[in-house]
Motif scaffolding. Sequence first.
Motif, mmCIF file in Angstrom:
data_model
loop_
_atom_site.group_PDB
_atom_site.id
_atom_site.type_symbol
_atom_site.label_atom_id
_atom_site.label_comp_id
_atom_site.label_asym_id
_atom_site.label_seq_id
_atom_site.Cartn_x
_atom_site.Cartn_y
_atom_site.Cartn_z
ATOM 1 N N UNK A 185 0.892 -1.447 -0.098
ATOM 2 C CA UNK A 185 0.663 -0.070 0.007
ATOM 3 C C UNK A 185 0.420 1.296 -0.362
ATOM 4 N N UNK A 186 0.045 2.323 0.439
ATOM 5 C CA UNK A 186 0.699 3.556 0.229
ATOM 6 C C UNK A 186 0.017 5.001 1.158
ATOM 7 N N UNK B 28 0.769 18.402 10.560
ATOM 8 C CA UNK B 28 0.213 18.292 11.872
ATOM 9 C C UNK B 28 -1.029 17.966 12.336
ATOM 10 N N UNK B 29 -1.983 18.729 12.296
ATOM 11 C CA UNK B 29 -2.713 18.790 12.773
ATOM 12 C C UNK B 29 -3.978 18.160 11.791
ATOM 13 N N UNK C 259 -10.424 14.559 0.547
ATOM 14 C CA UNK C 259 -9.367 13.969 0.751
ATOM 15 C C UNK C 259 -9.379 12.956 2.371
ATOM 16 N N UNK C 260 -10.091 13.388 2.816
ATOM 17 C CA UNK C 260 -10.093 12.090 4.127
ATOM 18 C C UNK C 260 -11.147 11.069 4.014
ATOM 19 N N UNK C 261 -12.156 11.583 2.709
ATOM 20 C CA UNK C 261 -13.117 10.483 3.009
ATOM 21 C C UNK C 261 -12.312 9.386 1.989
ATOM 22 N N UNK D 30 -3.293 11.411 4.824
ATOM 23 C CA UNK D 30 -1.914 10.766 5.789
ATOM 24 C C UNK D 30 -0.200 11.597 5.256
ATOM 25 N N UNK D 31 0.268 12.205 3.957
ATOM 26 C CA UNK D 31 0.926 12.367 3.861
ATOM 27 C C UNK D 31 0.282 14.412 3.930
#
Length: 303
Positions: A11-12, A24-25, A43-45, A17-18
Amino acid sequence: MSLAPRAVLVHRRTEYEELLARHGTHGQAAFFLAARGRSADEVRDRHERARRALADVAGAVPLTWRQTRVERADLDRFLFGPEDVVVVVGQDGLVANTAKYLAGQPVVGIDADPGRNPGVLVRHRPADARRLLPYATAPGVTADELTMVAAATDDGQRLLALNEIYVGPPGHQTARYTLGTDGAGGAGAAEPEPQASSGVLAGTGTGATGWLRSLWQQRSSALALPAPTEPRLAWFVREAWPSPTTGTRRVEGVLGPAQGLRLTVESDRLVAFGDGVESDTLDLTWGQTVRLTVADTRLRLVG
């Protein structure tokens, strides 16, 4: 006693996550994206879909198997074993990134975000993993044997790629070299030609849907591009420049299994890299020769 199969889940890191690693948050990442007209929720979805897909595939591994995970950035330090079943969970490009480190292990491509990927190499959904993993180790398993391309230098360096290998300048300078072919079929009869260009690309039938195809279309080439399982390569010279000392007669061609494309470097530095991964390159210096051929290794893509 033989070892039980091991499922290696490749996976990547997701874009989310990047962003968190950089900012940071979630709030800081959301502010950064909003300033550029993008939504952090989107992006979170996608991140959550990718992680669900990875968890679903991990849960589908047979209980008698071993399993491990490897992130794309760690592939060059991971030791694959002959008993591994490699499960790539992500995008088509992640299969290509993984292929160069394998030696005939079966590969199952799982599309982590259907609808966003072409699905050329990640052909299956996470729900298919429970059926596909035992099938990958069964006698008579059907797998596409995809051709790969190899680069080998005269000092023993070697590079493999699934799509294409580029040889050229590391920046925007001009590549200078002498180009020639060798091997069966009479392709080596022509005189080698000194050239100045933006580099040379040699690719497979899998790569013929991407960068290779764009060059083919750009020059309205009459070459027949290879199929993914066909043991042939197509090669193109990018923007060859005619001058009193450099020519443009040999700017495209096809290589069969016993043929090679040779470049002898006449610049201070050229590089060779595969599948667009510039961080993993062969450095080529003045007088050095690199030979591009059909690789002995093939990618075994299940289903």
